[in-house]
Design a protein around this motif. Structure first.
Motif, PDB file in Angstrom:
ATOM      1  N   LYS A   5       0.850  -1.182   0.000  1.00 28.82           N
ATOM      2  CA  LYS A   5       0.000   0.000   0.000  1.00 28.82           C
ATOM      3  C   LYS A   5       0.895   1.245   0.000  1.00 28.82           C
ATOM      4  O   LYS A   5       2.012   1.221   0.513  1.00 28.82           O
ATOM      5  CB  LYS A   5      -0.907  -0.016   1.234  1.00 28.82           C
ATOM      6  N   ASP A  43      -2.770   5.147  -1.054  1.00 25.94           N
ATOM      7  CA  ASP A  43      -3.847   4.445  -0.362  1.00 25.94           C
ATOM      8  C   ASP A  43      -4.177   5.130   0.960  1.00 25.94           C
ATOM      9  O   ASP A  43      -5.267   4.941   1.493  1.00 25.94           O
ATOM     10  CB  ASP A  43      -3.446   2.993  -0.101  1.00 25.94           C
ATOM     11  N   LYS A  71     -10.958  11.327  -3.207  1.00 27.24           N
ATOM     12  CA  LYS A  71     -11.785  10.475  -2.345  1.00 27.24           C
ATOM     13  C   LYS A  71     -13.023   9.994  -3.108  1.00 27.24           C
ATOM     14  O   LYS A  71     -13.459   8.842  -2.953  1.00 27.24           O
ATOM     15  CB  LYS A  71     -12.202  11.253  -1.105  1.00 27.24           C
ATOM     16  N   ARG A  74     -11.793   7.267  -5.468  1.00 29.06           N
ATOM     17  CA  ARG A  74     -11.318   6.060  -4.794  1.00 29.06           C
ATOM     18  C   ARG A  74     -11.815   6.053  -3.350  1.00 29.06           C
ATOM     19  O   ARG A  74     -11.128   6.505  -2.438  1.00 29.06           O
ATOM     20  CB  ARG A  74      -9.783   6.005  -4.840  1.00 29.06           C
ATOM     21  N   PRO A  75     -13.011   5.551  -3.111  1.00 23.73           N
ATOM     22  CA  PRO A  75     -13.591   5.570  -1.762  1.00 23.73           C
ATOM     23  C   PRO A  75     -12.749   4.836  -0.727  1.00 23.73           C
ATOM     24  O   PRO A  75     -12.877   5.120   0.467  1.00 23.73           O
ATOM     25  CB  PRO A  75     -14.941   4.878  -1.959  1.00 23.73           C
ATOM     26  N   ASP A  76     -11.883   3.905  -1.169  1.00 25.50           N
ATOM     27  CA  ASP A  76     -11.040   3.181  -0.215  1.00 25.50           C
ATOM     28  C   ASP A  76      -9.850   4.008   0.271  1.00 25.50           C
ATOM     29  O   ASP A  76      -9.149   3.605   1.206  1.00 25.50           O
ATOM     30  CB  ASP A  76     -10.509   1.891  -0.850  1.00 25.50           C
ATOM     31  N   LYS A  78      -7.813   6.393   2.392  1.00 30.68           N
ATOM     32  CA  LYS A  78      -7.954   6.861   3.755  1.00 30.68           C
ATOM     33  C   LYS A  78      -7.156   8.146   3.941  1.00 30.68           C
ATOM     34  O   LYS A  78      -6.023   8.268   3.464  1.00 30.68           O
ATOM     35  CB  LYS A  78      -7.471   5.802   4.755  1.00 30.68           C
ATOM     36  N   ASP A 101     -10.639  10.279   7.831  1.00 37.42           N
ATOM     37  CA  ASP A 101     -10.895   8.978   8.455  1.00 37.42           C
ATOM     38  C   ASP A 101     -10.238   8.829   9.817  1.00 37.42           C
ATOM     39  O   ASP A 101     -10.721   8.078  10.664  1.00 37.42           O
ATOM     40  CB  ASP A 101     -10.391   7.858   7.541  1.00 37.42           C
ATOM     41  N   ARG A 120      -9.677   1.347   8.213  1.00 35.49           N
ATOM     42  CA  ARG A 120      -9.916   0.374   7.137  1.00 35.49           C
ATOM     43  C   ARG A 120     -11.218  -0.406   7.364  1.00 35.49           C
ATOM     44  O   ARG A 120     -11.860  -0.836   6.403  1.00 35.49           O
ATOM     45  CB  ARG A 120      -8.755  -0.611   7.052  1.00 35.49           C
ATOM     46  N   GLY A 122     -13.857   0.900   8.486  1.00 36.43           N
ATOM     47  CA  GLY A 122     -14.978   1.808   8.294  1.00 36.43           C
ATOM     48  C   GLY A 122     -15.281   2.709   9.463  1.00 36.43           C
ATOM     49  O   GLY A 122     -16.246   3.486   9.426  1.00 36.43           O
TER      50      GLY A 122
END
Length: 441
Positions: A5, A43, A71, A74-76, A78, A101, A120, A122
């Motif tokens: 990552k 990431d 964001k 790429r919703p993942d 952080k 986040d 990660r 959520g």
């Protein structure tokens, strides 16, 4: 094999934040992260913030706004905020910028892996505590790459001085000093990785009182003498200091410790005793000047640097003239000067403020004087032989760039040295912000 990552860290502010960013990258390295130079393919994005400058929080919110597009794509991804703004703003950051986040204060970086895992999963992860455990003890060492020739080493954090303009006691906490053994171990590790010059860091570094291997609290001077014995370490510096903590043993170290460089950053902030008292600086201009005399008696070629605030609440023209008089008396080689700006929660924020036009005028006059002094001292280096630690290639073909003993930038046209080499150089010319030299045969 799972691809690593990518971690993008943007660092604001002081050298201590640079050091902290390196430690955060190491902590997240254990979670499979490698650093990247751009947020576009990251990431995780971390902003390591500083609360010293004007409107620091607003600048962070503005920077976060630039990541909305990333964001959305790429919703993942952080996004985290660390450092002193994180400590000061806390949960408010997540409220104002829901794309964030995780938020982590300066004393909780060792908890980053846990916070990252929660993010990660959520969750919104927040940690702005002042934990009892030492973050330096908890940061796990990872395989470490070769380093450049210079490095920072945090030895002390926090401040107990409570200057009326400053947020550090609230964002970094009370003064804490790291144990001597751990610092010597880290210093030797840095030297093994290629470092030849270490700058010791602290919000109030000369208040250092770390536990020594003999059971006694060591002063900064005693730590410096121990570092002087580290094979392969060639230069030692330290910053930032308070005049009230410049003990006799530290003055003596400037006279006799071979690896301690002839450069000292010693902020005074104002030359007016009335303003110094209102700042809660706990020293007078005369005491500061006598301290400079003692330091220069110990090391006649000592290069002085300082910090100044102009337009502090209730500052008069006479108060400002006292600052100019002090600067004339000291003859600084370099300095940082700023207009006063309010910091919510500090005593000075509630006082009568000086007008912006007056602040601008005073700052320009002070900086003009400091610039003249800096240039005069640089010009006086021409014809002198100095030690230069070369750090990198220069902009011109065949050029190498490094720092002198006095922290001047020096560039030399040569193919006889590489980054990390320490060599003698004769200064042949002086420019606005650097010196030019030639290798001594």
């Amino acid at each position: 094999m799972t691809a690593p990552k990518k971690l993008f860290i943007k660092t604001y502010g002081c050298q201590m934040n640079v050091y902290d960013s390196e430690r955060m990258a190491e902590a997240l390295g254990g979670q499979g992260y490698v650093e990247t130079k751009t947020p576009d393919d990251a990431d995780m994005i971390l902003l390591n913030t500083c609360h010293i400058r004007e409107k620091a929080a607003e600048k962070v919110y503005s920077e976060l706004g630039r990541f909305k597009g990333l964001k959305a794509e790429r919703p993942d991804l952080k996004i985290g905020v660390a450092g002193c703004v994180a400590q000061a703003e806390g949960e408010e950051i997540m409220r104002r910028q829901p794309l964030v986040d995780l938020v982590v204060g300066p004393q909780s970086y060792h908890r980053l892996p846990e916070l990252e895992a929660r993010a990660r999963a959520g969750e919104k992860a927040l940690d702005t505590d002042f934990p009892e455990e030492d973050k330096f003890d908890k940061l796990i060492a990872r395989p470490k790459a070769k380093r450049g020739p210079t490095a920072f080493l945090t030895v002390q954090e926090g401040c107990d001085k409570f200057c009326a303009f400053c947020v550090v006691p609230y964002t970094r906490g009370a003064e804490v000093s790291r144990p001597v053994d751990r610092l010597l171990t880290e210093a030797r590790d840095l030297v093994e990785r290629g470092v030849r010059e270490i700058t010791l860091l602290g919000q109030n570094v000369n208040a250092y009182h770390g536990a020594g291997p003999d059971g006694a609290d060591w002063s900064l001077a005693r730590l410096i003498w121990a570092l002087n014995d580290v094979d392969g370490l060639e230069r030692i510096r330290f910053t930032t200091s308070h005049p009230n903590d410049m003990g006799d043993d530290l003055i003596e170290a400037h006279s006799s410790c071979p690896k301690l460089m002839p450069y000292l950053h010693l902020p005074v902030q104002s030359g007016s005793d009335r303003i110094l008292k209102r700042m809660n600086r706990s020293h007078t201009a005369e005491q500061y000047l006598r301290l400079i005399e003692r330091l220069r008696a110990a090391r006649p070629d000592l290069h002085m640097s300082g910090d100044f605030i102009v337009g502090f609440p209730e500052e008069t023209e006479a108060d400002f003239q006292a600052t100019l008089d002090l600067v004339e008396a000291v003859q600084y080689g370099s300095a940082f000067s700023f207009k006063y700006s309010t910091r919510p929660g500090t005593p000075a924020a509630e006082r009568a403020q000086v007008g912006e036009a007056e602040k601008d005028d005073r700052l320009q006059r002070l900086q003009a004087l400091l610039t003249r002094q800096q240039r005069a001292l640089q010009d006086a280096m021409v014809g002198r032989d100095v030690g230069v630690l070369f750090e990198k290639t220069g902009r011109m073909p065949g050029q190498m760039v490094g720092k002198s003993d006095h922290l001047h930038a020096v560039h030399v046209k040569t193919d006889a040295v590489a980054p990390g080499d320490l060599a003698r150089v004769r200064i042949v010319s002086s420019g606005p912000n650097s010196l030019a030299g030639e290798m001594l045969r």
